[in-house]
Design an enzyme around this catalytic site. Structure first.
Site, PDB file in Angstrom:
ATOM      1  N   HIS A 194     -23.113 -13.200  12.202  1.00 31.00           N
ATOM      2  CA  HIS A 194     -22.394 -12.503  13.470  1.00 31.00           C
ATOM      3  C   HIS A 194     -22.783 -12.924  14.646  1.00 31.00           C
ATOM      4  O   HIS A 194     -21.680 -13.153  15.468  1.00 31.00           O
ATOM      5  CB  HIS A 194     -22.768 -10.993  13.195  1.00 31.00           C
ATOM      6  CG  HIS A 194     -22.308 -10.303  12.058  1.00 31.00           C
ATOM      7  ND1 HIS A 194     -22.790 -10.305  10.841  1.00 31.00           N
ATOM      8  CD2 HIS A 194     -20.771 -10.003  12.035  1.00 31.00           C
ATOM      9  CE1 HIS A 194     -21.879  -9.624  10.107  1.00 31.00           C
ATOM     10  NE2 HIS A 194     -20.647  -9.601  10.703  1.00 31.00           N
ATOM     11  N   ARG A 337     -12.852  -0.443  11.987  1.00 27.39           N
ATOM     12  CA  ARG A 337     -13.749  -0.552  10.919  1.00 27.39           C
ATOM     13  C   ARG A 337     -14.702   0.592  11.284  1.00 27.39           C
ATOM     14  O   ARG A 337     -15.307   0.417  12.244  1.00 27.39           O
ATOM     15  CB  ARG A 337     -14.202  -1.965  10.697  1.00 27.39           C
ATOM     16  CG  ARG A 337     -15.097  -1.672   9.347  1.00 27.39           C
ATOM     17  CD  ARG A 337     -15.589  -3.367   9.204  1.00 27.39           C
ATOM     18  NE  ARG A 337     -16.564  -3.939  10.292  1.00 27.39           N
ATOM     19  CZ  ARG A 337     -16.884  -5.014   9.978  1.00 27.39           C
ATOM     20  NH1 ARG A 337     -16.632  -5.899   9.104  1.00 27.39           N
ATOM     21  NH2 ARG A 337     -17.787  -5.519  10.753  1.00 27.39           N
ATOM     22  N   GLU A 435     -14.724  -7.525   0.288  1.00 31.73           N
ATOM     23  CA  GLU A 435     -15.614  -8.457   0.612  1.00 31.73           C
ATOM     24  C   GLU A 435     -16.719  -8.715  -0.542  1.00 31.73           C
ATOM     25  O   GLU A 435     -17.798  -9.489  -0.337  1.00 31.73           O
ATOM     26  CB  GLU A 435     -16.645  -7.850   1.617  1.00 31.73           C
ATOM     27  CG  GLU A 435     -15.845  -7.185   2.763  1.00 31.73           C
ATOM     28  CD  GLU A 435     -16.575  -6.743   4.127  1.00 31.73           C
ATOM     29  OE1 GLU A 435     -16.917  -7.775   5.021  1.00 31.73           O
ATOM     30  OE2 GLU A 435     -16.871  -5.564   4.150  1.00 31.73           O
ATOM     31  N   ASN A 458     -16.105 -13.735   4.968  1.00 35.44           N
ATOM     32  CA  ASN A 458     -17.387 -14.166   5.219  1.00 35.44           C
ATOM     33  C   ASN A 458     -18.477 -13.510   4.228  1.00 35.44           C
ATOM     34  O   ASN A 458     -19.222 -14.315   3.831  1.00 35.44           O
ATOM     35  CB  ASN A 458     -17.946 -13.343   6.660  1.00 35.44           C
ATOM     36  CG  ASN A 458     -16.883 -14.090   7.772  1.00 35.44           C
ATOM     37  OD1 ASN A 458     -16.182 -14.938   7.790  1.00 35.44           O
ATOM     38  ND2 ASN A 458     -16.807 -13.141   8.806  1.00 35.44           N
ATOM     39  N   ASP A 459     -18.159 -12.082   3.874  1.00 34.69           N
ATOM     40  CA  ASP A 459     -19.144 -11.505   3.010  1.00 34.69           C
ATOM     41  C   ASP A 459     -18.687 -11.971   1.729  1.00 34.69           C
ATOM     42  O   ASP A 459     -19.466 -11.935   0.772  1.00 34.69           O
ATOM     43  CB  ASP A 459     -19.057 -10.090   3.310  1.00 34.69           C
ATOM     44  CG  ASP A 459     -20.238  -9.736   4.359  1.00 34.69           C
ATOM     45  OD1 ASP A 459     -21.247 -10.251   4.181  1.00 34.69           O
ATOM     46  OD2 ASP A 459     -19.659  -8.714   5.382  1.00 34.69           O
ATOM     47  N   ARG A 469     -25.419 -15.741   4.514  1.00 35.01           N
ATOM     48  CA  ARG A 469     -24.675 -16.319   5.501  1.00 35.01           C
ATOM     49  C   ARG A 469     -25.085 -16.771   6.892  1.00 35.01           C
ATOM     50  O   ARG A 469     -24.850 -17.361   7.536  1.00 35.01           O
ATOM     51  CB  ARG A 469     -23.254 -15.529   5.690  1.00 35.01           C
ATOM     52  CG  ARG A 469     -23.617 -14.170   6.114  1.00 35.01           C
ATOM     53  CD  ARG A 469     -22.434 -13.265   6.026  1.00 35.01           C
ATOM     54  NE  ARG A 469     -21.618 -13.148   7.408  1.00 35.01           N
ATOM     55  CZ  ARG A 469     -20.836 -12.228   7.894  1.00 35.01           C
ATOM     56  NH1 ARG A 469     -20.594 -11.251   6.839  1.00 35.01           N
ATOM     57  NH2 ARG A 469     -20.244 -12.142   8.968  1.00 35.01           N
ATOM     58  N   CYS A 506      -9.536 -11.115   7.297  1.00 31.41           N
ATOM     59  CA  CYS A 506      -9.837 -11.289   8.687  1.00 31.41           C
ATOM     60  C   CYS A 506     -11.627 -11.603   8.981  1.00 31.41           C
ATOM     61  O   CYS A 506     -12.204 -11.419   9.740  1.00 31.41           O
ATOM     62  CB  CYS A 506     -10.178  -9.382   8.977  1.00 31.41           C
ATOM     63  SG  CYS A 506     -11.370  -8.591   8.056  1.00 31.41           S
TER      64      CYS A 506
END
Ligand code: PEP
Ligand code: MG
Length: 574
Positions: A194, A337, A435, A458-459, A469, A506
């Site tokens: 992040h 979210r 995810e 990403n996840d 990550r 996303c």
């Protein structure tokens, strides 16, 4: 002496400036000398900051909302105890007197000494209490920074500075958003952490995973940061400097040119419309969303409203924030979210950090375990839906039971608003993030039950390939082009097409222009990314012909020879 360091370039562009080493205080702390005659004022300023912080913590303790996690009260008590300790309340004053430094610097130095002492403790629980010391000190620092002292006139805060840190958390980066730096570089961190995502959203060149930059670079060293190639050059000679100044200019020209695409229609050469949405973390990001001409907000990471504070944002505060975004978007979709706390985004009052936080009580799991917290947020989002096209997005869904429980909680929130006579959009769309591999494999079920899906690559990559990550030691294995990852993305898209439901990506893949054509070829028509990369992606869309991309994407999907991956991608982008 000139030398260079190599890491992972996480955000493009070139910056040239002077090194500014982070103190581990995590809040940007200035250092300067004071004239002897100003020392009494500085000591008073320090005492006042301690008193103000005490008042702040006591106020928080007496206004703990009923829905707050049980840990919050004990957490505030502990912070009040640390604040009263002479190590924090008295010792920095000795430093101010003896070295004539400013209060912030004295406190930050003292904090580093305390953290070092905690590090020596054998007991893991007691050792981890250093985090609380840091948080208390940060709170005092913020008060001090809001009331600057007699700063000498020769402190130059406007020159180009490059922030050099060992590690930065996402919460640190939020503070960083308000302090002007030309670039930042860190020893640790992965490309889709992040922290890296926030760097990209700020459009700042940045390099991570440099391993020992904080140890090798000195304050005020001249640095070149090349965020695309992941290179940092320390004290470059004249010819290297001249070369990078040219490259920097070219980069600025290219970025300026892209701005012309803002109002052009987003469609491929064969006329297929492609929606390009924006990801945001804070209200401050809205200007960038408008500048990029986004079609809406595809991901509002609401958990950032909960970081860097030890209280919880109330329903009213959350409602005001969500409403502001809904109104600013003026009828365009705003996808909020629900809280995705846990893993690398820990709220200070949160549950104790698990051994494996990414696999622990994170995101929707945390919200279902804290019904009061969840209800407050759902009510705030629903109320904001009366002011625009708000949609709810649920992070990290894995099981059907979780989805059922979540939908029940949304119904309960709606009922409570009806009882209170408060308005909301009765038909508000509810979507889920894909995810976790299990969710991708069961995408058909989720697509049927929900109004839309959004793939959090990403996840999804992290959980499919078992790669943390945020851990740079395994970042070379973090591979968006792994056939298993591509298969899960394709499967999710197909399930949505079959169910007649919209689907977006996303995660960071959506904002990587090198992957735009691949995603188009896999059938994706909605992308959501940081506004900083939106026009680059649009440029790719405008140059693409869908029919040519589909077979090329299939080739990549079926490719099992890692040596061929790069050439297949180059051909696809050619
Ligand atoms: C993702 O996982 O791809 C995503 C968009 O969510 P986050 O990066 O906030 O975890
Ligand atoms: Mg995610």
């Amino acid at each position: 002496m000139s030398f260079s360091l190599h890491g992972i370039g996480v955000s493009g562009g070139i910056a040239i400036g002077y090194a500014h080493l982070a103190s581990s205080a995590r809040v940007e702390v200035p250092q300067y000398m004071l004239a002897q005659k100003h020392i009494p004022d500085e000591l008073e300023r320090f005492d006042e900051a301690i008193l103000a912080t005490r008042a702040e913590l006591e106020d928080l303790r007496s206004h703990i909302p009923a829905n707050a996690p049980a840990e919050l009260s004990a957490f505030l008590d502990m912070h009040l105890m640390f604040l009263g300790d002479s190590m924090i309340a008295e010792e920095p004053k000795r430093l101010i007197r003896e070295t004539q430094c400013n209060a912030e610097w004295a406190l930050a130095q003292q904090m580093e000494a305390l953290v070092a002492r905690f590090e020596e403790i054998d007991d893991a629980y007691l050792r981890s209490r250093q985090e609380d010391v840091v948080q208390v000190v940060q709170r005092v620092l913020k008060v001090l920074l809001g009331h600057p002292s007699h700063m000498p006139l020769d402190v130059d805060f406007d020159s180009e500075r490059i922030f050099v840190a060992h590690e930065l958390s996402p919460a640190d980066m939020v503070i960083f958003k308000n302090v002007r730096f030309a670039a930042f570089i860190t020893d640790l961190g992965g490309t889709t952490s992040h922290t890296a995502i926030l760097a990209r959203s700020m459009g700042l060149p940045s390099v991570m995973a440099l391993h020992n930059a904080r140890g090798l670079i000195r304050d005020h060293d001249l640095l070149i940061v090349d965020g695309r190639d992941g290179v940092v050059i320390i004290n470059p000679d004249e010819s290297v400097l001249a070369e990078y100044r040219l490259r920097q200019n070219q980069w600025r020209i290219d970025t300026d040119k892209l701005k012309r695409l803002k109002t052009s229609r987003s469609a491929t050469l064969d006329g297929t419309p492609i929606e390009l949405m924006a990801n945001i973390e804070l209200l401050e990001d809205l200007d960038a969303v408008k500048a990029a001409g986004a079609h809406g907000i595809g991901l509002f990471r609401s958990e950032f409203l909960f970081l860097n504070r030890s209280d919880l944002p109330s329903e009213e505060e959350q409602y005001e924030s969500y409403k502001a975004v809904a109104k600013a978007l003026d009828g365009k979709p705003v996808t909020i979210r629900t809280l995705d706390l846990g893993a690398d985004k820990q709220a200070p009052w949160g549950h104790s950090v698990a051994d494996n936080p990414a696999l622990g009580l994170r995101a929707i799991r945390l919200c279902l375990a804290e019904p009061g917290l969840f209800l407050t947020q759902l009510r705030a989002i629903l109320r904001a839906s009366a002011h625009g096209r708000v949609r709810i997005l649920i992070p990290m869904l894995a099981s059907f039971a979780e989805l059922r429980q979540t939908l029940q909680r949304i119904d309960e929130a709606k009922d409570s608003l009806r009882r209170d006579g408060l308005k909301f959009d009765e038909g508000i769309a509810v979507g889920g993030m894909i995810e976790v591999p299990a969710a991708a494999l069961a995408a058909g079920f989720f697509a049927e039950q929900l109004d839309f899906l959004s793939i959090g690559t990403n996840d999804l990559i992290q959980y499919t390939l078992a790669i943390d990550r945020a851990d740079d030691s395994v970042s070379h294995l973090y591979d968006p082009l792994h056939p298993a990852v591509l298969a899960l993305i394709q499967q999710t898209i197909r399930a949505c097409v079959k169910a007649g439901k919209p689907v977006s990506v996303c995660g960071e893949m959506a904002g990587d222009p090198l992957l735009t054509r691949l995603l188009l070829g896999l059938g994706l028509r909605i992308f959501s990314m940081h506004p900083a990369s939106l026009l680059q992606v649009k440029q790719q869309v405008l140059r693409s012909h869908i029919e040519e991309l589909t077979p090329a994407a299939q080739k990549l999907l079926k490719n099992t020879d890692p040596e061929k991956t790069a050439s297949l991608l180059t051909r696809l982008n050619g």
